[in-house]
Design a protein around this motif. Sequence first.
Motif, PDB file in Angstrom:
ATOM      1  N   ALA A 105       1.073  -1.112   0.149  1.00  0.00           N
ATOM      2  CA  ALA A 105      -0.091  -0.207  -0.133  1.00  0.00           C
ATOM      3  C   ALA A 105       0.886   1.192   0.061  1.00  0.00           C
ATOM      4  O   ALA A 105       2.160   1.212   0.379  1.00  0.00           O
ATOM      5  N   HIS A 106       0.466   2.262  -0.346  1.00  0.00           N
ATOM      6  CA  HIS A 106       1.149   3.566  -0.596  1.00  0.00           C
ATOM      7  C   HIS A 106       0.718   4.353   0.580  1.00  0.00           C
ATOM      8  O   HIS A 106       1.514   5.285   0.829  1.00  0.00           O
ATOM      9  N   ALA A 107      -0.482   4.317   1.101  1.00  0.00           N
ATOM     10  CA  ALA A 107      -0.929   5.076   2.305  1.00  0.00           C
ATOM     11  C   ALA A 107      -2.060   4.177   2.957  1.00  0.00           C
ATOM     12  O   ALA A 107      -2.719   3.572   2.245  1.00  0.00           O
ATOM     13  N   LEU A 108      -2.296   4.448   4.266  1.00  0.00           N
ATOM     14  CA  LEU A 108      -3.404   3.875   4.844  1.00  0.00           C
ATOM     15  C   LEU A 108      -4.007   5.173   5.712  1.00  0.00           C
ATOM     16  O   LEU A 108      -3.522   6.079   6.140  1.00  0.00           O
ATOM     17  N   VAL A 109      -5.500   4.901   5.624  1.00  0.00           N
ATOM     18  CA  VAL A 109      -6.249   6.082   5.943  1.00  0.00           C
ATOM     19  C   VAL A 109      -7.212   5.726   7.190  1.00  0.00           C
ATOM     20  O   VAL A 109      -7.738   4.534   7.305  1.00  0.00           O
ATOM     21  N   LEU A 110      -7.081   6.273   8.331  1.00  0.00           N
ATOM     22  CA  LEU A 110      -7.839   6.353   9.380  1.00  0.00           C
ATOM     23  C   LEU A 110      -8.676   7.562   9.659  1.00  0.00           C
ATOM     24  O   LEU A 110      -8.131   8.655   9.373  1.00  0.00           O
ATOM     25  N   THR A 111     -10.020   7.265   9.795  1.00  0.00           N
ATOM     26  CA  THR A 111     -10.754   8.578   9.526  1.00  0.00           C
ATOM     27  C   THR A 111     -12.230   8.399  10.301  1.00  0.00           C
ATOM     28  O   THR A 111     -12.628   7.111  10.737  1.00  0.00           O
ATOM     29  N   GLY A 112     -12.708   9.454  11.072  1.00  0.00           N
ATOM     30  CA  GLY A 112     -13.998   9.499  11.474  1.00  0.00           C
ATOM     31  C   GLY A 112     -15.040   9.702  10.294  1.00  0.00           C
ATOM     32  O   GLY A 112     -14.638   9.654   9.170  1.00  0.00           O
ATOM     33  N   GLY A 162       3.479   6.947 -17.563  1.00  0.00           N
ATOM     34  CA  GLY A 162       3.668   7.543 -16.073  1.00  0.00           C
ATOM     35  C   GLY A 162       2.115   7.387 -15.203  1.00  0.00           C
ATOM     36  O   GLY A 162       1.780   8.009 -14.075  1.00  0.00           O
ATOM     37  N   HIS A 163       1.129   6.474 -16.053  1.00  0.00           N
ATOM     38  CA  HIS A 163      -0.176   6.368 -15.269  1.00  0.00           C
ATOM     39  C   HIS A 163       0.023   5.222 -13.962  1.00  0.00           C
ATOM     40  O   HIS A 163       0.758   4.303 -14.073  1.00  0.00           O
ATOM     41  N   VAL A 164      -0.631   5.701 -12.797  1.00  0.00           N
ATOM     42  CA  VAL A 164      -0.492   4.900 -11.597  1.00  0.00           C
ATOM     43  C   VAL A 164      -1.691   4.663 -11.107  1.00  0.00           C
ATOM     44  O   VAL A 164      -2.787   5.309 -10.975  1.00  0.00           O
ATOM     45  N   VAL A 165      -1.811   3.744 -10.053  1.00  0.00           N
ATOM     46  CA  VAL A 165      -3.017   3.394  -9.243  1.00  0.00           C
ATOM     47  C   VAL A 165      -2.346   3.323  -7.597  1.00  0.00           C
ATOM     48  O   VAL A 165      -1.846   2.332  -7.363  1.00  0.00           O
ATOM     49  N   PRO A 166      -2.888   4.490  -6.958  1.00  0.00           N
ATOM     50  CA  PRO A 166      -2.353   4.310  -5.613  1.00  0.00           C
ATOM     51  C   PRO A 166      -3.171   3.389  -4.961  1.00  0.00           C
ATOM     52  O   PRO A 166      -4.269   2.986  -5.044  1.00  0.00           O
ATOM     53  N   ILE A 167      -2.497   2.643  -4.094  1.00  0.00           N
ATOM     54  CA  ILE A 167      -3.081   1.633  -3.222  1.00  0.00           C
ATOM     55  C   ILE A 167      -3.368   2.496  -1.743  1.00  0.00           C
ATOM     56  O   ILE A 167      -2.421   2.467  -0.934  1.00  0.00           O
ATOM     57  N   VAL A 168      -4.739   2.370  -1.455  1.00  0.00           N
ATOM     58  CA  VAL A 168      -4.967   3.258  -0.135  1.00  0.00           C
ATOM     59  C   VAL A 168      -5.976   2.473   0.581  1.00  0.00           C
ATOM     60  O   VAL A 168      -7.108   2.974   0.585  1.00  0.00           O
TER      61      VAL A 168
END
Length: 361
Positions: free
Chosen positions: A83-90, A119-125
Amino acid sequence: MAVIAPAGDRITDVAGITVGHHHRIDATARVADPESPGAGWATGTTVIRIDAPSAVCAVDVRGGGPGTRETDLLDPSNTVQTAHALVLTGGSAYGLAAADGVMAGLEALGVGLPMDDQGHVVPIVPAAVIFDLPVGSWDRRPDAGFGRRALAAATVDVAVGSVGAGAGARAGALKGGIGTAGTRIADGPAAGVQVGAVMVANPVGSVIDPATGLPWAATALDLDTYGLTPPDAGDVARLGDLVAKQTVLNTTIGVVATDAALDPSSTRRVAMAGHDGLARAIVPAHSPLDGDTIFAVATGTVHPPQPDTVPPGMNRDVGLLAEVCRVAANVVQRAIVGAVLAAEPVAGIPTYGDVLASAIR
């Protein structure tokens, strides 16, 4: 003013991990009750950015009411392992929209799985949410803008307490929040490995034992670590009155990270071990009303020499993994307790310091 976790005791001591928050808290924020709706803003988003080319990610979901995104993708049997970022959220399920902003921000930076030579990418979040909708107005919750701002704010400095995804969190009868902890393993098969956690504490259960006014089963060493002492009887009685009136809010979510080199299945085992720390810190844990979810990240930069005594057919890194799992449980527990101790008042929800001032050294 937000409290910044000290270096040496935070998830960002794992190289390649940074944390950013964005939240809105109004001075007029009010918690909903049977007589009136909530009012104002009191919610936020936290992003854990992963800047490690060899990172492996996994997840373990134990609560009966999870709100998540892209957790199936992190199954070790599936193709994508990072993953490229992980999100914790309300924001409960509405808050999953924050991940859209993180994806957009990463795409603008060219970060993601490369899809072609143009240059196309798909971030995994992947993402997980807490249920904080009754704190403030029901319709004021994180969106894509929250996610993008939290990503842009990511740094090694980790603010704790009533910030980011912890802005509207409650921990039983007390104000919840976000906490972090970290440890470098000194010796053994995991010598030199760093392990850290960041956790959003918003459980149905309690992080504080109402009979003692202290974290559950806290030892004398634990109390030294937290800077606590047994509170006086009057403060404990006040906590008991609050517990009797508490409302049900739910879910503790977070991330455990290590710089150890682990495969996907072993990384998932680290996420599983994190839940042991959650269960030590919260009573009850993993209820049908909780959405307890822990992500794990192994950045893969450290691999201490392993003993050659592991029998054929077993994971050659079992000694390394066992130590990382042991420490993962500890840092998750400390991060959850730390979240409650660092919380500041929001929307009139009492903090630990408000109710049990005599326990703070």
